[in-house]
Scaffold this active site. Structure first.
Site, PDB file in Angstrom:
ATOM      1  N   ARG A   2      34.284  33.844  78.594  1.00 26.25           N
ATOM      2  CA  ARG A   2      34.951  32.618  78.081  1.00 26.25           C
ATOM      3  C   ARG A   2      34.010  31.610  77.489  1.00 26.25           C
ATOM      4  O   ARG A   2      34.152  30.863  76.336  1.00 26.25           O
ATOM      5  CB  ARG A   2      35.710  32.051  79.029  1.00 26.25           C
TER       6      ARG A   2
ATOM      7  N   HIS B 292      30.096  18.660  71.125  1.00 21.29           N
ATOM      8  CA  HIS B 292      30.629  17.842  72.093  1.00 21.29           C
ATOM      9  C   HIS B 292      29.635  16.691  72.119  1.00 21.29           C
ATOM     10  O   HIS B 292      30.123  15.493  72.661  1.00 21.29           O
ATOM     11  CB  HIS B 292      30.702  18.702  73.581  1.00 21.29           C
TER      12      HIS B 292
ATOM     13  N   GLU C 183      38.264  25.332  64.839  1.00 19.40           N
ATOM     14  CA  GLU C 183      38.688  26.102  66.132  1.00 19.40           C
ATOM     15  C   GLU C 183      39.284  27.685  65.607  1.00 19.40           C
ATOM     16  O   GLU C 183      38.865  28.443  66.185  1.00 19.40           O
ATOM     17  CB  GLU C 183      39.632  25.679  67.304  1.00 19.40           C
TER      18      GLU C 183
ATOM     19  N   HIS D  24      37.418  15.786  66.980  1.00 24.19           N
ATOM     20  CA  HIS D  24      36.871  16.951  67.768  1.00 24.19           C
ATOM     21  C   HIS D  24      36.610  18.239  66.832  1.00 24.19           C
ATOM     22  O   HIS D  24      35.338  18.535  66.785  1.00 24.19           O
ATOM     23  CB  HIS D  24      37.919  17.532  68.679  1.00 24.19           C
TER      24      HIS D  24
ATOM     25  N   HIS E 251      30.073  24.027  70.219  1.00 25.98           N
ATOM     26  CA  HIS E 251      30.446  22.988  71.232  1.00 25.98           C
ATOM     27  C   HIS E 251      29.219  22.338  71.793  1.00 25.98           C
ATOM     28  O   HIS E 251      29.524  21.269  72.133  1.00 25.98           O
ATOM     29  CB  HIS E 251      31.321  23.359  72.430  1.00 25.98           C
TER      30      HIS E 251
ATOM     31  N   ASN F  32      32.716  28.650  73.555  1.00 30.96           N
ATOM     32  CA  ASN F  32      31.738  27.132  73.386  1.00 30.96           C
ATOM     33  C   ASN F  32      30.967  27.230  71.899  1.00 30.96           C
ATOM     34  O   ASN F  32      30.299  26.267  71.763  1.00 30.96           O
ATOM     35  CB  ASN F  32      31.229  26.823  74.499  1.00 30.96           C
TER      36      ASN F  32
ATOM     37  N   ARG G 195      50.163  18.650  94.471  1.00 25.32           N
ATOM     38  CA  ARG G 195      49.445  19.700  94.349  1.00 25.32           C
ATOM     39  C   ARG G 195      49.919  20.752  93.287  1.00 25.32           C
ATOM     40  O   ARG G 195      49.700  21.780  93.336  1.00 25.32           O
ATOM     41  CB  ARG G 195      49.383  20.409  95.906  1.00 25.32           C
TER      42      ARG G 195
ATOM     43  N   LYS H 106      42.653  33.892  71.911  1.00 26.08           N
ATOM     44  CA  LYS H 106      41.961  33.379  72.872  1.00 26.08           C
ATOM     45  C   LYS H 106      42.761  33.703  74.280  1.00 26.08           C
ATOM     46  O   LYS H 106      41.701  33.611  75.172  1.00 26.08           O
ATOM     47  CB  LYS H 106      42.421  31.560  72.715  1.00 26.08           C
TER      48      LYS H 106
ATOM     49  N   LYS I   5      42.698  25.278  80.672  1.00 22.78           N
ATOM     50  CA  LYS I   5      42.077  24.131  81.006  1.00 22.78           C
ATOM     51  C   LYS I   5      42.476  22.729  80.820  1.00 22.78           C
ATOM     52  O   LYS I   5      43.097  22.454  79.584  1.00 22.78           O
ATOM     53  CB  LYS I   5      40.558  24.138  79.834  1.00 22.78           C
TER      54      LYS I   5
ATOM     55  N   GLU J 163      35.501  31.107  83.275  1.00 26.55           N
ATOM     56  CA  GLU J 163      34.301  30.867  82.421  1.00 26.55           C
ATOM     57  C   GLU J 163      33.027  31.181  83.089  1.00 26.55           C
ATOM     58  O   GLU J 163      31.763  30.679  83.016  1.00 26.55           O
ATOM     59  CB  GLU J 163      34.015  29.449  81.745  1.00 26.55           C
TER      60      GLU J 163
HETATM   61  N1  LIG Z   1      41.651  22.362  77.026  1.00 28.26           N
HETATM   62  C1  LIG Z   1      41.252  22.988  76.087  1.00 28.26           C
HETATM   63  O1  LIG Z   1      40.903  24.203  76.074  1.00 28.26           O
HETATM   64  C2  LIG Z   1      40.674  22.355  75.007  1.00 28.26           C
HETATM   65  C3  LIG Z   1      40.160  22.819  73.779  1.00 28.26           C
HETATM   66  C4  LIG Z   1      39.874  22.249  72.564  1.00 28.26           C
HETATM   67  C5  LIG Z   1      40.121  20.849  72.697  1.00 28.26           C
HETATM   68  N2  LIG Z   1      40.682  20.286  73.693  1.00 28.26           N
HETATM   69  C6  LIG Z   1      40.591  18.705  73.529  1.00 28.26           C
HETATM   70  O2  LIG Z   1      41.813  18.498  72.742  1.00 28.26           O
HETATM   71  C7  LIG Z   1      41.518  17.343  72.228  1.00 28.26           C
HETATM   72  C8  LIG Z   1      41.778  16.954  70.809  1.00 28.26           C
HETATM   73  O3  LIG Z   1      43.159  17.697  70.364  1.00 28.26           O
HETATM   74  P1  LIG Z   1      43.545  16.918  69.150  1.00 28.26           P
HETATM   75  O4  LIG Z   1      42.701  17.103  68.047  1.00 28.26           O
HETATM   76  O5  LIG Z   1      45.000  17.451  69.090  1.00 28.26           O
HETATM   77  O6  LIG Z   1      43.843  15.384  69.480  1.00 28.26           O
HETATM   78  P2  LIG Z   1      44.923  14.374  70.007  1.00 28.26           P
HETATM   79  O7  LIG Z   1      45.801  14.886  70.881  1.00 28.26           O
HETATM   80  O8  LIG Z   1      44.095  12.871  70.089  1.00 28.26           O
HETATM   81  O9  LIG Z   1      45.935  14.468  68.418  1.00 28.26           O
HETATM   82  C9  LIG Z   1      45.328  13.864  67.063  1.00 28.26           C
HETATM   83  C10 LIG Z   1      46.110  12.838  66.538  1.00 28.26           C
HETATM   84  O10 LIG Z   1      47.291  13.609  66.048  1.00 28.26           O
HETATM   85  C11 LIG Z   1      48.429  12.786  66.448  1.00 28.26           C
HETATM   86  N3  LIG Z   1      49.586  14.068  66.476  1.00 28.26           N
HETATM   87  C12 LIG Z   1      49.453  15.098  67.088  1.00 28.26           C
HETATM   88  N4  LIG Z   1      50.506  16.008  66.786  1.00 28.26           N
HETATM   89  C13 LIG Z   1      50.898  15.091  65.651  1.00 28.26           C
HETATM   90  C14 LIG Z   1      52.239  15.334  64.936  1.00 28.26           C
HETATM   91  N5  LIG Z   1      52.858  16.852  65.092  1.00 28.26           N
HETATM   92  N6  LIG Z   1      52.588  14.727  64.263  1.00 28.26           N
HETATM   93  C15 LIG Z   1      51.885  13.486  63.811  1.00 28.26           C
HETATM   94  N7  LIG Z   1      50.757  13.164  64.770  1.00 28.26           N
HETATM   95  C16 LIG Z   1      50.586  13.892  65.463  1.00 28.26           C
HETATM   96  C17 LIG Z   1      48.156  12.267  67.700  1.00 28.26           C
HETATM   97  O11 LIG Z   1      48.911  11.269  68.199  1.00 28.26           O
HETATM   98  C18 LIG Z   1      46.816  11.719  67.533  1.00 28.26           C
HETATM   99  O12 LIG Z   1      46.744  10.589  67.098  1.00 28.26           O
HETATM  100  C19 LIG Z   1      40.070  16.641  72.641  1.00 28.26           C
HETATM  101  O13 LIG Z   1      40.429  15.772  73.917  1.00 28.26           O
HETATM  102  C20 LIG Z   1      39.451  17.978  73.123  1.00 28.26           C
HETATM  103  O14 LIG Z   1      38.589  17.733  74.372  1.00 28.26           O
HETATM  104  C21 LIG Z   1      40.788  20.716  74.991  1.00 28.26           C
END
Ligand SMILES: NC(=O)c1ccc[n+]([C@@H]2O[C@H](COP(=O)([O-])OP(=O)(O)OC[C@H]3O[C@@H](n4cnc5c(N)ncnc54)[C@H](O)[C@@H]3O)[C@@H](O)[C@H]2O)c1
Length: 558
Positions: A440, A451, A377, A462, A447, A444, A313, A426, A335, A436
């Site tokens: 918030r 998305h 972003e 993304h 998005h 989006n 939990r 943010k 999130k 949201e």
């Molecule tokens: N929670 C939220 O508020 C929120 C907001 C925006 C996006 N997201 C989510 O985030 C995700 C996208 O995030 P992302 O673009 O970081 O993707 P990711 O976590 O898949 O990372 C992208 C790639 O880069 C590599 N990588 C990451 N850091 C590295 C580093 N320092 N050195 C070498 N390689 C590295 C990872 O292994 C992966 O292959 C999506 O799932 C999206 O929905 C969430």
């Protein structure tokens, strides 16, 4: 505690040189920053007057501009030899290119900050300054019937020199005191977090500084003295590059480390992987007092954050974001979640990480395409800024225009500063509306279509999909006459300047179907976030189907 205190790669900052046009606040800011740091303030214009034993207008009148420039150069070169000094320079002092060498303005330990303002702001400030002191440095600027034209032309002339700064701050709407505090915060060491997010669901202490990930252990042990184990959740790419330093730091702080490594890529944000991660935590004996560390990009942050929210939990969560996107966006705000066959992030929880440690040094191993996508972003934040609690600053869009080379080159201290400002923006939105219910939703922007393109399974990252979604949202705003061509072009140009795509290949019907099943349209009416001509964004529910089709056509490549 590590502090930010370097410029370029390694050199400790020993002097700050403030450059920029007259009227941007250099002298006042130099005094304030020097006061905060307990350094010396040097004003080159004042120093020239002391050396020449006459005022600058008198030097211009009696000896001519060439004599003034020679004196100015000598005084600047002399000032650059000082250490622990904040140096305010005259508006034209740094224009000669030969002053930008490794022995002069680019010398190790020298941090150049350009203070930028729009010509009308400059004119206004100079007129007020003249009224108060009856003395301005570039008095000829104010003479005659078109001072604004002269300021605009001279500033444009000098802009290339100003753009050589390590960091450019847009000062039109920020108080000189705030600008000073921001500069000092890049130099002074502090034990306090850089940003604190206080939401009803929890408090997040956020540190943004080079090297911070290597002290995660001591911060964790201090915060959770009863913790026994730290579960580091990472993906195999990040794990092999950065896990060891986090592990070493945790072990040095007396914590037993368990690591859980998943496959890289969005496919791991799944029910199956989440079940496996939670199962491993339980099998390895996780207790309520233990800690989960999400070490990775947004995928890991969302997945490990979700696991931390539901296992037993809820256990303590530390986000150590390693991608730009995760540092400026996904690690902040609580999130968490995983995807489902019908859409992204359909299963999850709001769960604030008690600690977020964003270490810009980790970005150096990020593949270029992954780095690029993070800028979308950042640009989203810049466009929405006037609609956020940060609206009064309204500086981020021009900040991104002016600092592109330093930011995309991951140069310090520009990159640390940019991440801090994005995190603060943010946080302010999340504090105002964690769940949201209203505000918030502006996060989006881009998005709705972004998305849907992602969920349709195309090979776009993304941020790439969001960039295309931003362009489509802008098109809708243009078609509805909410913005003019110039604003649409300016936002589009910024996306392009940061290497983001102009279009994507997709099947329109499939993307439209995904838009319908995305949870943000679950309330039957689709809410669009579109830019407004006066700045910021608006939430709009009435959009003609034909405008959506035209926007999709606009961003679709065949
Ligand atoms: N929670 C939220 O508020 C929120 C907001 C925006 C996006 N997201 C989510 O985030 C995700 C996208 O995030 P992302 O673009 O970081 O993707 P990711 O976590 O898949 O990372 C992208 C790639 O880069 C590599 N990588 C990451 N850091 C590295 C580093 N320092 N050195 C070498 N390689 C590295 C990872 O292994 C992966 O292959 C999506 O799932 C999206 O929905 C969430």
């Amino acid at each position: 505690m590590t502090s930010f205190a370097s410029v370029g790669e390694t050199e400790e900052i020993q002097r700050v040189v403030l450059i920029g046009f007259s009227g941007t606040g250099k002298s006042t800011i130099a005094r304030t920053v020097a006061g905060v740091l307990d350094w010396t303030a040097i004003d080159t214009d004042r120093a020239i007057e002391i050396v020449a034993t006459k005022s600058i207008p008198e030097i211009f009148a009696h000896d001519g501009e060439a004599a003034f420039r020679a004196l100015e150069r000598d005084v600047l070169l002399h000032s650059l030899r000082s250490r622990w000094a904040v140096i305010a320079t005259g508006g034209g002092a740094v224009v000669p290119e030969d002053l930008w060498t490794a022995e002069t303005l680019r010398a190790p330990g020298t941090f150049t900050v350009c203070l930028d303002a729009e010509p009308p702001t400059i004119l206004d400030r100079l007129l007020r300054q003249q009224a108060i002191t009856s003395e301005t440095i570039e008095r000829p600027l104010l003479a005659g019937d078109d001072p604004l034209g002269r300021i605009t032309a001279l500033k444009a002339d000098r802009q290339a020199a100003y753009d050589r700064a390590d960091l450019t701050l847009v000062t039109d709407t920020m108080s000189l005191d705030e600008v000073s505090q921001q500069i000092a915060a890049l130099i002074a060491s502090s034990d306090s977090p850089d940003v604190v997010l206080n939401a009803p669901g929890g408090r997040s202490e956020i540190y943004v500084r080079p090297g911070i990930s290597a002290v995660v252990g001591s911060l964790a042990a201090e915060k959770w003295p009863r913790a026994r184990k730290a579960f580091i959740v990472t993906d195999s790419n990040v794990g092999q590059l950065h896990e060891e330093s986090v592990r070493t730091s945790m072990e040095a702080a007396g914590l037993v480390v368990e690591d859980i490594t998943v496959a890289p890529g969005e496919a791991s944000k799944s029910w199956a992987t989440a079940g496996d991660v939670i199962g491993q935590m339980l099998d390895k004996g996780i207790q309520r007092t233990d800690i989960v560390v999400a070490l990775g990009g947004g995928m890991i942050g969302d997945l490990a954050g979700f696991a931390a929210a539901v296992v037993l939990r809820g256990v303590a969560l530390i986000q150590v974001p390693t991608s730009l996107l995760a540092m400026v966006d996904s690690s902040v705000g609580g999130k968490t979640g995983i995807n489902y066959a019908t859409g992204k992030n359909l299963i999850g929880a709001f769960y604030q990480p008690a600690l977020v440690l964003a270490d810009p040094n980790l970005l150096r191993t990020l593949p270029p395409r992954e780095l690029n996508q993070g800028w979308s972003e950042v640009i989203k934040h810049a466009v929405i800024q006037p609609s956020t609690p940060d609206h009064f600053r309204n500086d981020l869009f021009r900040f991104l225009e002016r600092n592109r080379a330093n930011l995309t080159g991951l140069r310090e201290p520009a990159i640390t500063y940019a991440i801090r400002r994005n995190v603060a923006l943010k946080s302010s939105v999340v504090e105002a509306d964690e769940r949201e219910a209203s505000l918030r939703a502006i996060l989006n922007y881009g998005h709705t279509i972004g998305h849907a393109i992602e969920a349709a399974g195309y090979e776009y990252l993304h941020g790439e999909a969001i960039a295309v979604g931003i362009r489509a949202a802008n098109r809708i705003a243009r078609l509805q006459d909410r913005i003019d061509d110039a604003l649409e072009k300016r936002i589009g140009d910024l996306l392009t300047a940061y290497g983001l795509p102009e279009s994507a290949r997709f099947d329109t019907e499939l993307v439209k179907a995904k838009m319908k099943s995305d949870k943000k349209s679950a309330a039957a009416v689709q809410t669009w976030v579109v830019p407004a001509q006066a700045g910021g964004v608006q939430l709009v529910t009435e959009v003609d189907a034909s405008h959506v089709d035209q926007a999709l056509d606009f961003v679709r490549s065949d």
